[in-house]
Design a protein around this motif. Sequence first.
Motif, short mmCIF file in Angstrom:
data_model
loop_
_atom_site.label_atom_id
_atom_site.label_comp_id
_atom_site.label_asym_id
_atom_site.label_seq_id
_atom_site.Cartn_x
_atom_site.Cartn_y
_atom_site.Cartn_z
N LEU A 28 1.06 -1.32 -0.38
CA LEU A 28 0.20 0.39 0.19
C LEU A 28 0.89 0.78 0.07
O LEU A 28 1.77 0.87 0.64
CB LEU A 28 -0.27 0.56 0.90
CG LEU A 28 -1.55 1.36 1.34
CD1 LEU A 28 -2.78 1.12 0.36
CD2 LEU A 28 -2.12 1.50 3.22
N PRO A 61 -0.53 -4.08 3.23
CA PRO A 61 -1.89 -3.78 3.47
C PRO A 61 -2.66 -4.79 4.57
O PRO A 61 -2.68 -5.73 4.24
CB PRO A 61 -2.76 -4.30 1.68
CG PRO A 61 -1.43 -5.02 1.41
CD PRO A 61 -0.06 -4.10 1.96
N ASP A 69 -7.50 -2.55 3.80
CA ASP A 69 -7.31 -2.14 2.58
C ASP A 69 -7.87 -2.77 1.34
O ASP A 69 -7.81 -1.85 0.35
CB ASP A 69 -5.34 -1.78 2.88
CG ASP A 69 -5.04 -0.53 4.15
OD1 ASP A 69 -5.57 0.01 4.17
OD2 ASP A 69 -4.04 -1.80 4.91
#
Length: 251
Positions: A9, A61, A65
Motif C-alpha cells: 500500500l 495492506p 485496505d
Amino acid sequence: MIIEGERVLLIDERGRRYLVKAGKKQLQTNLGIINLGEAIGKEPGERLRSHLGKEFVLLRPSIVDYLQKIRRVPQIMLPKDAAQIIAHTGVGPGSLVVEGGTGSGSLTIFLGNLVRPGGRVVSYEVREDFAKLAEENISIAGLSKIVTVKLRDIYGGIDEQSVDLVTLDLPQPERVLPHAEHALKHGGYLSVFAPCVEHLQRLYRDLQNFNFTNTKTIECLVREFEVNTNCTRPSTRMIAHTGYLTFARRL
Ligand code: SAM
C-alpha cells in the motif's frame, strides 16, 4: 522486508491510497511516477519518492485496505455490519462458515481473514459473473486457500455439515432456513442481513417453523468525527441505513 510480487500500500501526502505490486512496473500518479521495483527490499514504514520528489509511505495492506480497493458490482456489506456478525457470533480461527450471496466478496474476505488458521468459508453465488469477480477479489486478498466460491443457488440446499455460522445477504433468506437448520451444528449461528422491515417480517414468520432460538435483530449506525484544531464535532454526513442484522442460534 518487502519481496518482489508482494502487494503493498502506498499513501501519498494527500492521503490517497494505492494498492500495487512490488515489481518491475511503474505507478503513474498526479504527484509523479514511481518505480515499484524500489519497494523491493524496503521495510514497511519507509518511503518511496516519485520522479517529482514527492514522498509516498510504504505499508503492508491490512484486510480493510483490500476491502476498500476491491472491485464491486452488487452492493457490498460495509465493515460496520460485518463487524456485528463477528461480535454476535464469535466466529474466529477454525470456524466453518457458509455464506449465501457472495456478491463482490466483501463479507467473504472479511470472514476468510478471521477463520484462519484452520477454518474455511464456503460461499454460494448464483451469478457466474459475480462469482468470478469475487474469486478475483479473494485471490488479491490472498485468501484463495481458505475460501471456496460455489456457483450454486443456496435456495436449493447447503452441502456442508457441522457448520458454525450460516450468514445470508440475499433477497429471500427465509428460503434458506431448512438448509441452514440441517447444516448448522447445535448451538451454531444464523445471521441474516436484510435491508427492509418486510424482509424481517417474513423471516420471523418462518423462523417459528424451525429449530432456532435467541433470535434478535439490530441495526448498526456509525457516526464519524471531524477532528480540527478549533472545532471537533460529528461529521455532517453519515450513512443512515444499510440494513438490519438478525441473529439466531440453532437448537
Ligand atoms: N455480502 C456481499 C458482499 O459483501 O459483497 C454482497 C451480497 S449481494 C447484496 C447479494 C448476492 O446474492 C448477489 O450477488 C446475488 O447474485 C446473490 N444471490 C441472490 N440469490 C441467490 C441464491 N439463491 N443463491 C446464491 N446467491 C444468490
